[in-house]
Every structure is written in C-alpha cells, then in structure tokens.
Design a protein around this motif. Structure first.
Motif, PDB file in Angstrom:
ATOM      1  N   ASP B  42       0.930  -1.229   0.110  1.00  0.00           N
ATOM      2  CA  ASP B  42      -0.123  -0.138   0.047  1.00  0.00           C
ATOM      3  C   ASP B  42       0.927   1.281  -0.052  1.00  0.00           C
ATOM      4  N   ILE B  43       2.014   1.361   0.965  1.00  0.00           N
ATOM      5  CA  ILE B  43       2.763   2.575   0.739  1.00  0.00           C
ATOM      6  C   ILE B  43       3.579   2.572  -0.515  1.00  0.00           C
ATOM      7  N   GLU B  44       3.787   1.488  -1.186  1.00  0.00           N
ATOM      8  CA  GLU B  44       4.542   1.598  -2.620  1.00  0.00           C
ATOM      9  C   GLU B  44       3.691   2.014  -3.597  1.00  0.00           C
ATOM     10  N   ILE B  45       2.480   1.610  -3.531  1.00  0.00           N
ATOM     11  CA  ILE B  45       1.130   2.218  -4.323  1.00  0.00           C
ATOM     12  C   ILE B  45       0.993   3.733  -4.110  1.00  0.00           C
ATOM     13  N   LEU B  46       1.086   4.280  -2.910  1.00  0.00           N
ATOM     14  CA  LEU B  46       0.983   5.671  -2.504  1.00  0.00           C
ATOM     15  C   LEU B  46       2.276   6.035  -3.113  1.00  0.00           C
ATOM     16  N   ALA B  47       3.515   5.699  -3.084  1.00  0.00           N
ATOM     17  CA  ALA B  47       4.591   6.386  -3.490  1.00  0.00           C
ATOM     18  C   ALA B  47       4.607   6.523  -4.938  1.00  0.00           C
ATOM     19  N   THR B  48       3.987   5.499  -5.954  1.00  0.00           N
ATOM     20  CA  THR B  48       3.924   5.710  -7.096  1.00  0.00           C
ATOM     21  C   THR B  48       2.977   6.911  -7.482  1.00  0.00           C
ATOM     22  N   LEU B  49       2.342   7.355  -6.651  1.00  0.00           N
ATOM     23  CA  LEU B  49       1.478   8.585  -6.991  1.00  0.00           C
ATOM     24  C   LEU B  49       2.194   9.947  -6.520  1.00  0.00           C
ATOM     25  N   THR B  50       3.214  10.007  -5.582  1.00  0.00           N
ATOM     26  CA  THR B  50       4.137  11.105  -5.389  1.00  0.00           C
ATOM     27  C   THR B  50       5.088  11.352  -6.225  1.00  0.00           C
ATOM     28  N   PRO B  51       5.420  12.472  -6.173  1.00  0.00           N
ATOM     29  CA  PRO B  51       6.307  13.171  -7.186  1.00  0.00           C
ATOM     30  C   PRO B  51       7.490  12.424  -7.921  1.00  0.00           C
ATOM     31  N   ARG B  52       8.207  11.488  -7.084  1.00  0.00           N
ATOM     32  CA  ARG B  52       9.446  10.869  -7.778  1.00  0.00           C
ATOM     33  C   ARG B  52       8.897   9.708  -9.012  1.00  0.00           C
ATOM     34  N   TYR B  53       7.742   9.443  -8.733  1.00  0.00           N
ATOM     35  CA  TYR B  53       7.314   8.345  -9.705  1.00  0.00           C
ATOM     36  C   TYR B  53       6.223   8.748 -10.393  1.00  0.00           C
ATOM     37  N   ASP B  54       5.272   9.475  -9.875  1.00  0.00           N
ATOM     38  CA  ASP B  54       4.104  10.259 -10.367  1.00  0.00           C
ATOM     39  C   ASP B  54       3.355   9.343 -11.445  1.00  0.00           C
ATOM     40  N   LEU B  55       2.444   8.644 -11.132  1.00  0.00           N
ATOM     41  CA  LEU B  55       1.791   7.756 -11.874  1.00  0.00           C
ATOM     42  C   LEU B  55       0.654   8.576 -12.520  1.00  0.00           C
ATOM     43  N   GLU B  56       0.424   9.897 -12.229  1.00  0.00           N
ATOM     44  CA  GLU B  56      -0.656  10.669 -12.735  1.00  0.00           C
ATOM     45  C   GLU B  56      -0.312  11.295 -13.921  1.00  0.00           C
ATOM     46  N   ARG B  57       1.151  10.940 -14.443  1.00  0.00           N
ATOM     47  CA  ARG B  57       1.312  11.357 -15.845  1.00  0.00           C
ATOM     48  C   ARG B  57       0.750  10.530 -16.611  1.00  0.00           C
ATOM     49  N   PHE B  58       0.011   9.322 -16.355  1.00  0.00           N
ATOM     50  CA  PHE B  58      -0.614   8.520 -17.407  1.00  0.00           C
ATOM     51  C   PHE B  58      -1.818   8.668 -17.246  1.00  0.00           C
ATOM     52  N   GLY B  59      -2.354   9.722 -16.685  1.00  0.00           N
ATOM     53  CA  GLY B  59      -3.791   9.893 -16.450  1.00  0.00           C
ATOM     54  C   GLY B  59      -4.298   9.262 -15.460  1.00  0.00           C
ATOM     55  N   VAL B  60      -3.679   8.367 -14.539  1.00  0.00           N
ATOM     56  CA  VAL B  60      -4.096   7.738 -13.612  1.00  0.00           C
ATOM     57  C   VAL B  60      -4.507   8.472 -12.418  1.00  0.00           C
ATOM     58  N   LYS B  61      -5.732   8.202 -11.824  1.00  0.00           N
ATOM     59  CA  LYS B  61      -6.044   9.025 -10.606  1.00  0.00           C
ATOM     60  C   LYS B  61      -6.685   8.330  -9.386  1.00  0.00           C
ATOM     61  N   LEU B  62      -6.206   8.455  -8.380  1.00  0.00           N
ATOM     62  CA  LEU B  62      -6.564   7.386  -7.242  1.00  0.00           C
ATOM     63  C   LEU B  62      -7.844   8.035  -6.935  1.00  0.00           C
ATOM     64  N   GLN B  63      -9.002   7.265  -6.796  1.00  0.00           N
ATOM     65  CA  GLN B  63     -10.399   7.592  -6.456  1.00  0.00           C
ATOM     66  C   GLN B  63     -11.053   7.163  -5.237  1.00  0.00           C
ATOM     67  N   GLY B  64     -11.629   7.799  -4.503  1.00  0.00           N
ATOM     68  CA  GLY B  64     -12.312   7.255  -3.128  1.00  0.00           C
ATOM     69  C   GLY B  64     -13.311   6.348  -3.427  1.00  0.00           C
ATOM     70  N   SER B  65     -14.452   6.627  -4.286  1.00  0.00           N
ATOM     71  CA  SER B  65     -15.649   5.834  -4.594  1.00  0.00           C
ATOM     72  C   SER B  65     -15.367   4.836  -5.631  1.00  0.00           C
ATOM     73  N   PRO B  66     -15.694   3.639  -5.416  1.00  0.00           N
ATOM     74  CA  PRO B  66     -15.875   2.679  -6.386  1.00  0.00           C
ATOM     75  C   PRO B  66     -16.719   2.827  -7.351  1.00  0.00           C
ATOM     76  N   ARG B  67     -17.883   3.726  -7.349  1.00  0.00           N
ATOM     77  CA  ARG B  67     -18.483   3.874  -8.343  1.00  0.00           C
ATOM     78  C   ARG B  67     -18.112   4.845  -9.692  1.00  0.00           C
ATOM     79  N   HIS B  68     -16.938   5.375  -9.178  1.00  0.00           N
ATOM     80  CA  HIS B  68     -15.978   6.306 -10.171  1.00  0.00           C
ATOM     81  C   HIS B  68     -14.856   5.495 -10.821  1.00  0.00           C
TER      82      HIS B  68
END
Lengths: 393, 156
Positions: B42-68
């Motif tokens: 879980d902390i590695e998944i979170l690390a991929t979203l933070t500046p060093r790895y930045d998964l968001e550049r592929f358009g990936v966004k972490l969502q809170g609700s399963p419906r989205h």
C-alpha cells in the motif's frame, strides 16, 4: 415532531474502504449536526492469524512471517522477536550487529514518521505538504535500499545477528542523505508551527491530558505529546541504545499540533543518533551461531516501534518451532484514546484525529480473547481455524 | 475482458466505441483496497502517486468511490472478513472493470499461506486482469503493470 427528532440518532459510517486511510477499518460516528457525540471503531479486516501461524513454522521461517505483520515497521517486529529468541538460546549478538540493527531501526523510524507527516497533512487537506514529504521520504527509501537491497521489507535481522554490513561507502551515502533530510525536516518544523491554515486544523484539536493518556494506556509519540515520558529506548534500553542513549522528546499540550512537533523532533533525534552510531561503529563479526532447536523456556522483549511500545512474548518447547508467540502492538493501545477524544469535535476533524495516532491496521488486527473466570480452554490450530470459518461464515 | 459494447454495429457506434476506449486508456481512475496486506504494497502504491514516480502522468487518478473507478488495485491475501467487502466493492464498480493484484500475497497468499483466517489469493475471489509480483513490488513494477494493462486495452 420534536420528541421523535430528539431520539433520532444520525450515524455516519466510514469504511472499511475509504479514501482517507489506505487500510481497512470501519468507524461509526454519531453526529448531532456537525458535532460528533459518540464514536466506535470496528477492527479486524486485516486479521490473518499470524500468531497461530508462527506455531506452524520454524524459528527461521518466522523471521520472515513476523516481518510481514506490518510493512511500515517491519524491522522492529523482527528485532523484538530475534532478541527474544537470542535470550532463550543464551546467544549474544555481536556489538557490530546490534549497531546495524539500531541504525536500520532509526532509518525505519525516519521513513515511518515522514510517511505519517505526509498522510496526516493529506487528511488535513494540505496536499502540497503530503507531496513534498513523500518526495523527501524517497531519500531514506534510497538509503534503505542501498544498504539492504529492498525498499520496504529489509530483512536486516537473522537469528544471532544481521545479514549485511555497513561499509564506508554506504556510510557516506547515509550521511549525505541525512544532511538533506535534516534541512528539509527543519523546513517542515517551520511550516507545521507557523502556517496559519495548518495551525487552525491542529491547535487545540483532540487534546489529551497527561492523566487521560496514562488512564487510556496510550503509548509512543501519542503519549509523549501529552507529556508522558515513556520511551522503551530510554526506560529499558536494548541493542545499541545501551551505549548510545536517546533523548526522550515530550510535549505538554497534548493536541494534534504537539503530536506533529514530537514526531518531527524525533526525526531530528534519529539523525543525531544515526550519526553518533556511524562515528563509533564497533568492529567485529556480523552474526553469532545459533542452534536450530531453541532450548525450552519463555521470555519477553520490548522495543520502541515508530508508533510506541511493541511487546513480544516467546515460548519455546525445545523444538525447532515456537510453542507460542504473543504480539502486543502500539496501534491497538492507542485506539481507546482516539475514540474518547473524538467526542465533541467536528466531523471534518475526524480524519486528522484518526491519523494523529498514526494508526496501523495490519499491526492491530489481532484476536483478543477475554479471559473468563473459572474457565480455561486451550485452542488448537484446528479449533481456531474452525472457529474462524464459523465466525465469518 | 470483453470491451465490445453489445449493440448493433453502425458507423456511429464504431466511432463512439473508439472514443470510449481512447478515453478509458488515457484516463483510468483507480481505487485501492487492502484486503489483508501488511501495508508494504500500500505504501508503495501511494509512493507511485507521489512526485518521484508520479503515476498521474499516465492519467491515472486515485479515486475514493468504487462507483467512479475503472481499475481496482487490490493488495494482500484475502482475509475471511474482507472477502465480502472486496466483492461488494467490485460489484459497485461500473463495467468494464479490471482488477490488478499487487504483491506476492495477492498472487498466491504468499508468506501467510496456511494461516487460518486467509481465503487465499485475490484471483480466488475476483477475476484478475494483471498480476504484479514482488514483496512488495517496486513502484516501477507497479507502473509497468498498470501500463501493460492499459496497452492491452488498445483496440487491435
């Protein structure tokens, strides 16, 4: 009708899947308007049955199983276990091994506190601090990877010693990383104590007095922020803490701000301690030989995890597998405090208050059996398994 | 998983399907659930979203609700208690949906194999589209897994 409305309770359920924390836990907050009037927590989503599982594995296999109780404080779990087993086998780890254990434990504390700083800031809606602290946390992850080969489960400990050495090259790399981290930590200290918007979310929120902290059995930085001087590294030193004492950091106010300040000051203390140990590294072997079968007996060992006191009870029957291992983790001790001081605060403050104790669900989801008078019962592996299947059917 | 929409094919429908696939690949929203993991993944998944790895550049966004969410990233072995939850989250997600299993425990039960409260790997409960091994996998491995999943969705 007013009488009916008075009896109506509005309960906000949160979890176990929720955007705030990354781990499953279920909370129910009874609210009156925006104010929380009662709180309850339901744990156990990550209960895996590790304590029972240890009885089915050899002493060496358990090193790897117990490391995976928690991914954030994996090293301290194994340290507690390994030192307890060494006590049973009457083997003393060499001083260099103890120094390396302590360095890795302090590096782990740095990574854990920086992770917490980011997550807690995120709960407060301060995402830039989250991103910055996680960016800087990569420095300590690099150090851990360089010295151990893995970013999260370092597997530094083996029974009787450690697996890897810290040579001069690695030493220079650690010192260089610490220099950068120290500068950044001072910057965070400034932000946390001076930023007006952030202070609005932390000052006088979730305040716990010293008496309450003692009464509720709080441990670790949560208790220290309320002025309780409790730190196992200081009160019952183990490994290299005997030769390199730590300064216990406490704060008097007991609110969320104090918890931030205590943890950031602990980061600075960890940098100091690592530098001191690296300057006075004892020479010698990395590991002592340990028998495959551990002599019969029982022992306890306590260590200071990033979240507080971690307690291990280990019992050996003389075989190559343990007879009983009991783990008491700090997160579970701190839950009662959260549930108590959540009352009276706004619902919007709940994520911050929950994150304030640095909860770790994978540590605390353990089976608790209440002992009844005049009733003693020994559960076998099969009984416990059947009970588990029946219970969750 | 079948990406095709079950409607009579017309030129307009073809264009719409292409557009939908394009949008899905360029901006997948993910949801993360820990079904019994030790937190390491879980902390590695979170690390991929933070500046060093930045998964968001592929358009990936972490969502809170399963419906989205389009992609469920699940970590850890499935415990008996979180099994129902995992299924419920999956059922709440809109179609088409994909599951990524992260970590050795999610793939096989890993080190916890044989513990009494473990159902088993994630693919015993849900259909899994991508497996990312490692204990825990490095952030680069998680990124590669997600990108490989997205590549496989491209219309041939």
């Amino acid at each position: 009708m007013p009488t009916q409305e008075q009896n109506q309770k509005f309960i906000v359920p949160i979890g176990p899947q929720h955007p705030a924390l990354k781990e499953p836990g279920h909370f129910e907050f009874t609210v009156d308007g925006e104010i929380v009037t009662a709180a309850s927590v339901r744990l156990g989503y990550v209960h895996r049955g590790i304590e029972k599982g240890t009885e089915d594995r050899t002493w060496t296999q358990n090193v790897y199983l117990l490391e995976r109780i928690c991914g954030i404080c994996s090293h301290v779990h194994v340290t507690a276990y390994v030192v307890a087993v060494e006590q049973l086998a009457k083997v003393q780890a060499p001083p260099r091994a103890e120094a390396i254990r302590t360095i890795v434990a302090e590096l782990e504390r740095i990574h854990s506190h920086m992770l917490w700083l980011g997550v807690a800031a995120h709960e407060g809606g301060f995402d830039s601090l989250f991103m910055y602290s996680w960016r800087d946390r990569e420095t300590v992850m690099d150090i851990l990877e360089t010295i151990s080969g893995n970013r999260v489960h370092y597997s530094a400990n083996i029974l009787g010693g450690v697996k890897f050495d810290i040579d001069d090259q690695k030493r220079d790399f650690i010192l260089k990383g610490l220099e950068f981290l120290e500068e950044r930590t001072n910057h965070y200290m400034k932000i946390v104590t001076t930023d007006e918007t952030f202070l609005g979310r932390t000052r006088n929120i979730g305040t716990m007095t010293k008496e309450q902290a003692i009464e509720l059995g709080a441990v670790g930085p949560t208790a220290r922020a309320s002025g309780v001087t409790i730190d196992i590294r200081d009160s019952a030193p183990y490994s290299a803490y005997k030769t390199f004492p730590v300064n216990v950091i406490t704060d008097e106010t007991g609110d969320l701000l104090a918890r931030f300040v205590v943890r950031i000051k602990e980061l600075l203390e960890s940098y100091r301690l690592i530098r001191e140990i690296l300057d006075h590294m004892p020479e010698g072997e990395l590991a002592a030989r340990i028998p495959r079968r551990i002599p019969a007996g029982e022992t306890i060992h306590r260590v200071e995890a990033p979240r507080g006191e971690l307690f291990y009870y280990v019992k050996s029957g003389g075989g190559d597998k343990p007879e009983r291992i009991k783990v008491r983790t700090p997160s579970l001790c701190n839950w009662s405090s959260v549930i108590n001081f959540a009352v009276g605060h706004k619902l919007a403050d709940m994520p911050m208050i929950l994150a304030g104790i640095d909860p770790c669900f994978s540590c605390n989801d353990r089976l608790i059996k209440i002992r009844r008078a005049n009733q003693s019962q020994v559960w076998t592996w099969e009984d416990l398994r059947l009970h588990g299947i029946e219970y969750y059917r | 998983m079948d990406m095709a929409v079950k409607t009579p094919s017309s030129p307009m429908q073809k264009v719409m399907d292409g557009l939908r696939a394009w949008a899905r690949i360029n901006s997948p929203w993910v949801i993360h659930y820990n079904s019994g993991s030790c937190n390491g993944c879980d902390i590695e998944i979170l690390a991929t979203l933070t500046p060093r790895y930045d998964l968001e550049r592929f358009g990936v966004k972490l969502q809170g609700s399963p419906r989205h969410a389009d992609v469920l990233i699940a970590t850890g072995p499935v415990t008996r208690q979180s099994r129902e939850r995992l299924l419920r989250i999956y059922e709440q997600m809109p179609d088409p949906k994909f599951v990524v299993a992260v970590g050795s425990c999610g793939l096989s039960g890993g080190v916890f194999h044989g513990c009494y409260n473990i159902v088993g790997s994630i693919d015993e409960v849900l259909p899994v589209s991508a497996y990312i091994p490692g204990c825990p996998p490095r952030p680069e491995a998680i990124i590669q897994g997600v990108v490989a999943l997205l590549q496989s969705l491209k219309p041939q």
